[in-house]
Design an enzyme around this catalytic site. Structure first.
Site, PDB file in Angstrom:
ATOM      1  N   ASP A 118      -1.905 -11.972 -16.165  1.00 54.83           N
ATOM      2  CA  ASP A 118      -2.581 -12.268 -15.166  1.00 54.83           C
ATOM      3  C   ASP A 118      -3.865 -13.042 -15.419  1.00 54.83           C
ATOM      4  O   ASP A 118      -4.546 -12.065 -15.919  1.00 54.83           O
ATOM      5  CB  ASP A 118      -2.821 -11.407 -14.162  1.00 54.83           C
ATOM      6  CG  ASP A 118      -3.638 -11.788 -12.559  1.00 54.83           C
ATOM      7  OD1 ASP A 118      -4.670 -12.111 -13.032  1.00 54.83           O
ATOM      8  OD2 ASP A 118      -3.068 -10.916 -11.297  1.00 54.83           O
ATOM      9  N   ARG A 156       0.634  -1.365  -0.192  1.00 54.53           N
ATOM     10  CA  ARG A 156      -0.337  -0.422   0.341  1.00 54.53           C
ATOM     11  C   ARG A 156       0.944   1.483  -0.019  1.00 54.53           C
ATOM     12  O   ARG A 156       0.347   2.080   0.084  1.00 54.53           O
ATOM     13  CB  ARG A 156      -0.882   0.095   1.331  1.00 54.53           C
ATOM     14  CG  ARG A 156      -2.409  -0.416   0.690  1.00 54.53           C
ATOM     15  CD  ARG A 156      -3.296  -1.231   2.233  1.00 54.53           C
ATOM     16  NE  ARG A 156      -2.731  -1.674   2.911  1.00 54.53           N
ATOM     17  CZ  ARG A 156      -2.654  -3.522   2.297  1.00 54.53           C
ATOM     18  NH1 ARG A 156      -3.537  -3.478   1.540  1.00 54.53           N
ATOM     19  NH2 ARG A 156      -2.892  -4.553   3.534  1.00 54.53           N
ATOM     20  N   GLU A 195      -1.224 -15.686  -6.934  1.00 55.04           N
ATOM     21  CA  GLU A 195      -2.084 -14.931  -6.028  1.00 55.04           C
ATOM     22  C   GLU A 195      -3.141 -15.301  -5.723  1.00 55.04           C
ATOM     23  O   GLU A 195      -4.235 -14.609  -5.034  1.00 55.04           O
ATOM     24  CB  GLU A 195      -1.827 -13.416  -7.037  1.00 55.04           C
ATOM     25  CG  GLU A 195      -0.287 -13.353  -7.775  1.00 55.04           C
ATOM     26  CD  GLU A 195      -0.634 -11.450  -8.697  1.00 55.04           C
ATOM     27  OE1 GLU A 195      -1.583 -11.937  -9.596  1.00 55.04           O
ATOM     28  OE2 GLU A 195       0.081 -11.002  -7.861  1.00 55.04           O
ATOM     29  N   HIS A 199      -9.531 -12.493  -6.788  1.00 56.76           N
ATOM     30  CA  HIS A 199      -9.103 -13.871  -7.344  1.00 56.76           C
ATOM     31  C   HIS A 199      -9.841 -15.268  -6.613  1.00 56.76           C
ATOM     32  O   HIS A 199     -10.282 -14.443  -5.458  1.00 56.76           O
ATOM     33  CB  HIS A 199      -7.712 -13.563  -6.862  1.00 56.76           C
ATOM     34  CG  HIS A 199      -7.297 -12.569  -7.473  1.00 56.76           C
ATOM     35  ND1 HIS A 199      -5.566 -12.830  -7.747  1.00 56.76           N
ATOM     36  CD2 HIS A 199      -6.936 -11.949  -8.279  1.00 56.76           C
ATOM     37  CE1 HIS A 199      -4.575 -12.152  -7.908  1.00 56.76           C
ATOM     38  NE2 HIS A 199      -6.397 -10.708  -8.569  1.00 56.76           N
ATOM     39  N   ASP A 207     -11.869  -8.203 -10.397  1.00 54.06           N
ATOM     40  CA  ASP A 207     -10.285  -8.822  -9.978  1.00 54.06           C
ATOM     41  C   ASP A 207     -10.867  -9.062  -8.854  1.00 54.06           C
ATOM     42  O   ASP A 207     -10.399  -8.492  -8.048  1.00 54.06           O
ATOM     43  CB  ASP A 207      -9.435  -7.248  -9.576  1.00 54.06           C
ATOM     44  CG  ASP A 207      -7.717  -7.510  -9.627  1.00 54.06           C
ATOM     45  OD1 ASP A 207      -7.763  -8.876  -9.470  1.00 54.06           O
ATOM     46  OD2 ASP A 207      -7.824  -6.916  -9.646  1.00 54.06           O
ATOM     47  N   HIS A 247       7.428  -6.718  -7.200  1.00 56.25           N
ATOM     48  CA  HIS A 247       5.840  -6.732  -7.911  1.00 56.25           C
ATOM     49  C   HIS A 247       5.846  -4.987  -7.467  1.00 56.25           C
ATOM     50  O   HIS A 247       6.390  -5.111  -5.702  1.00 56.25           O
ATOM     51  CB  HIS A 247       5.157  -7.558  -7.032  1.00 56.25           C
ATOM     52  CG  HIS A 247       3.390  -6.476  -7.564  1.00 56.25           C
ATOM     53  ND1 HIS A 247       3.045  -5.790  -7.675  1.00 56.25           N
ATOM     54  CD2 HIS A 247       1.854  -7.830  -8.430  1.00 56.25           C
ATOM     55  CE1 HIS A 247       1.933  -6.065  -8.293  1.00 56.25           C
ATOM     56  NE2 HIS A 247       1.269  -7.028  -8.255  1.00 56.25           N
ATOM     57  N   HIS A 277       1.735  -2.697 -12.348  1.00 60.32           N
ATOM     58  CA  HIS A 277       0.549  -1.998 -12.727  1.00 60.32           C
ATOM     59  C   HIS A 277       0.232  -0.852 -13.280  1.00 60.32           C
ATOM     60  O   HIS A 277       0.849   0.129 -12.710  1.00 60.32           O
ATOM     61  CB  HIS A 277      -0.684  -1.982 -11.352  1.00 60.32           C
ATOM     62  CG  HIS A 277      -1.085  -2.993 -10.655  1.00 60.32           C
ATOM     63  ND1 HIS A 277      -1.841  -3.487  -9.863  1.00 60.32           N
ATOM     64  CD2 HIS A 277      -0.685  -4.261 -10.511  1.00 60.32           C
ATOM     65  CE1 HIS A 277      -2.109  -4.321  -9.118  1.00 60.32           C
ATOM     66  NE2 HIS A 277      -0.715  -4.962 -10.524  1.00 60.32           N
ATOM     67  N   TYR A 323       0.872  -1.567  -4.876  1.00 67.17           N
ATOM     68  CA  TYR A 323      -0.476  -0.778  -5.778  1.00 67.17           C
ATOM     69  C   TYR A 323      -0.702   0.377  -5.620  1.00 67.17           C
ATOM     70  O   TYR A 323      -1.518   0.560  -6.784  1.00 67.17           O
ATOM     71  CB  TYR A 323      -1.370  -1.498  -4.792  1.00 67.17           C
ATOM     72  CG  TYR A 323      -2.073  -3.074  -4.687  1.00 67.17           C
ATOM     73  CD1 TYR A 323      -1.125  -4.255  -6.305  1.00 67.17           C
ATOM     74  CD2 TYR A 323      -1.857  -3.365  -3.356  1.00 67.17           C
ATOM     75  CE1 TYR A 323      -1.793  -5.201  -5.780  1.00 67.17           C
ATOM     76  CE2 TYR A 323      -2.387  -5.118  -3.374  1.00 67.17           C
ATOM     77  CZ  TYR A 323      -2.171  -6.115  -4.408  1.00 67.17           C
ATOM     78  OH  TYR A 323      -1.913  -7.625  -4.676  1.00 67.17           O
ATOM     79  N   GLU A 367       1.756  -5.419 -16.221  1.00 64.27           N
ATOM     80  CA  GLU A 367       0.438  -6.756 -15.849  1.00 64.27           C
ATOM     81  C   GLU A 367      -0.864  -5.744 -16.898  1.00 64.27           C
ATOM     82  O   GLU A 367      -0.921  -4.639 -16.660  1.00 64.27           O
ATOM     83  CB  GLU A 367       0.198  -6.634 -14.611  1.00 64.27           C
ATOM     84  CG  GLU A 367      -0.335  -7.494 -13.577  1.00 64.27           C
ATOM     85  CD  GLU A 367      -0.434  -7.684 -12.039  1.00 64.27           C
ATOM     86  OE1 GLU A 367       0.270  -7.576 -11.867  1.00 64.27           O
ATOM     87  OE2 GLU A 367      -1.665  -8.937 -11.733  1.00 64.27           O
ATOM     88  N   HIS A 399       0.800 -14.256 -13.881  1.00 64.37           N
ATOM     89  CA  HIS A 399       0.290 -14.953 -12.510  1.00 64.37           C
ATOM     90  C   HIS A 399      -0.977 -15.909 -12.432  1.00 64.37           C
ATOM     91  O   HIS A 399      -1.875 -15.543 -13.637  1.00 64.37           O
ATOM     92  CB  HIS A 399      -0.639 -13.306 -11.542  1.00 64.37           C
ATOM     93  CG  HIS A 399       1.012 -12.406 -11.645  1.00 64.37           C
ATOM     94  ND1 HIS A 399       0.128 -11.170 -11.314  1.00 64.37           N
ATOM     95  CD2 HIS A 399       2.283 -12.307 -11.718  1.00 64.37           C
ATOM     96  CE1 HIS A 399       1.485 -11.095 -11.033  1.00 64.37           C
ATOM     97  NE2 HIS A 399       2.739 -11.633 -10.963  1.00 64.37           N
TER      98      HIS A 399
HETATM   99 ZN    ZN Z   1      -5.583  -8.930  -9.287  1.00 62.41          ZN
HETATM  100 FE    FE Z   2      -1.300 -10.289 -10.495  1.00 58.92          FE
HETATM  101 FE    FE Z   3      -0.396  -7.079  -9.780  1.00 55.35          FE
END
Ligand code: ZN
Ligand code: FE
Ligand code: FE
Length: 277
Positions: free
Chosen positions: A176, A37, A256, A226, A224, A67, A107, A70, A142, A211
């Site tokens: 992903d 975050r 993930e 998962h 989105d 990664h 992202h 976010y 991604e 992913h």
């Molecule tokens: Zn996701």
């Molecule tokens: Fe992902």
């Molecule tokens: Fe991601």
């Protein structure tokens, strides 16, 4: 050898990540370069990195997939958010060189109403400001679900970014599975067709990592969320085809999925079982 692993906490450093990966039966892994975050990153401990690199070499394992946080949004409409994106990106690229030759996935960003074209322009700016000739890291865009104003929900948007990046040989794509499904690419019903389209628009040589996530929602849902492998709308059969597909089978597969360590251990073992050596 199948390259598969999950996200692993980077809180205890590199060697701890390597050991944790081995414990899960993984041969690659992903980790956040800092708190997902946002916030600042811990200084790199060179002795710790060295121990990790030795461990990883001894196992004969290959690339790992870092990664970005976010909150890194290169195409925000807020200057302070764009500034954080620039600073975190630059700092992360420096840190990545302690573990040379790996992947840094991010992202692309959300244009928050400025339009996809402006979003693409700002993302390419971030890349052009930060990529440099001597770097050994490959930066991965991604594929995104298309939630809100996310850029990267179509192969065309990824292409548009790549076309604007000067050092584009430093760039690749991370596919992903949950995101492309939610974006409307039917990897369960027509994997070959989706990969042909990817090849035509982006080029399969750009595809560097996967992913691997099931989705709680249907095709083109743009949500989105998962799911564990086989417990979502994509389904186990589709994943068995996917991990064995000639265009994908050599790539690192990163889970993930919503799991604890026992869950990831089971999922990794299940997918290894389904992988045709
Ligand atoms: Zn996701
Ligand atoms: Fe992902
Ligand atoms: Fe991601």
């Amino acid at each position: 050898m199948m390259k598969i692993g999950s996200h692993i906490s980077s809180a205890r450093g590199y060697e701890a990540m390597g050991k944790q990966a081995l414990k899960l039966g993984a041969s690659t892994f992903a980790f956040f370069t800092r708190n997902p975050r946002g916030g600042s990153a811990k200084a790199v401990d060179e002795a710790d990195v060295k121990k990790f690199l030795e461990l990883w070499k001894a196992e004969g394992y290959g690339k790992i997939v870092a990664h970005a946080p976010y909150t890194l949004n290169a195409c925000s409409d807020k200057p302070e958010v764009r500034r954080f994106a620039r600073e975190a990106f630059a700092e992360d690229l420096k840190r990545m060189e302690y573990t040379p030759g790996n992947y840094y996935n991010f992202h692309p960003g959300s244009h928050v109403g400025q339009g996809a074209e402006e979003g693409v322009r700002l993302i390419a700016n971030l890349l052009n400001e930060n990529l440099y000739e001597e770097m050994t890291t490959t930066v991965l865009l991604e594929t995104m679900a298309g939630k809100g104003s996310e850029i990267g929900r179509s192969f065309e948007e990824l292409r548009a970014i790549l076309d604007r990046v000067r050092l584009s040989d430093k760039m690749g794509v991370c596919l992903d599975t949950c995101h492309v499904w939610d974006a409307g690419y039917d990897i369960a019903g027509d994997l070959d067709g989706v990969l042909q389209e990817f090849d035509r628009i982006v080029g399969l040589d750009r595809l560097k990592a996967v992913h691997i996530n099931d989705s709680l929602n249907g095709l083109e849902s743009r949500k989105d969320r998962h799911a564990r492998i086989g417990e979502g709308c994509i389904g186990l059969e589709a994943f068995v085809r996917l991990i064995n597909h000639p265009a994908l089978r050599e790539l690192p597969f990163i889970l993930e999925t919503p799991n604890d360590d026992a869950g990831w251990t089971r999922e990794i073992a299940m997918l290894r079982e389904a992988y045709r050596e």
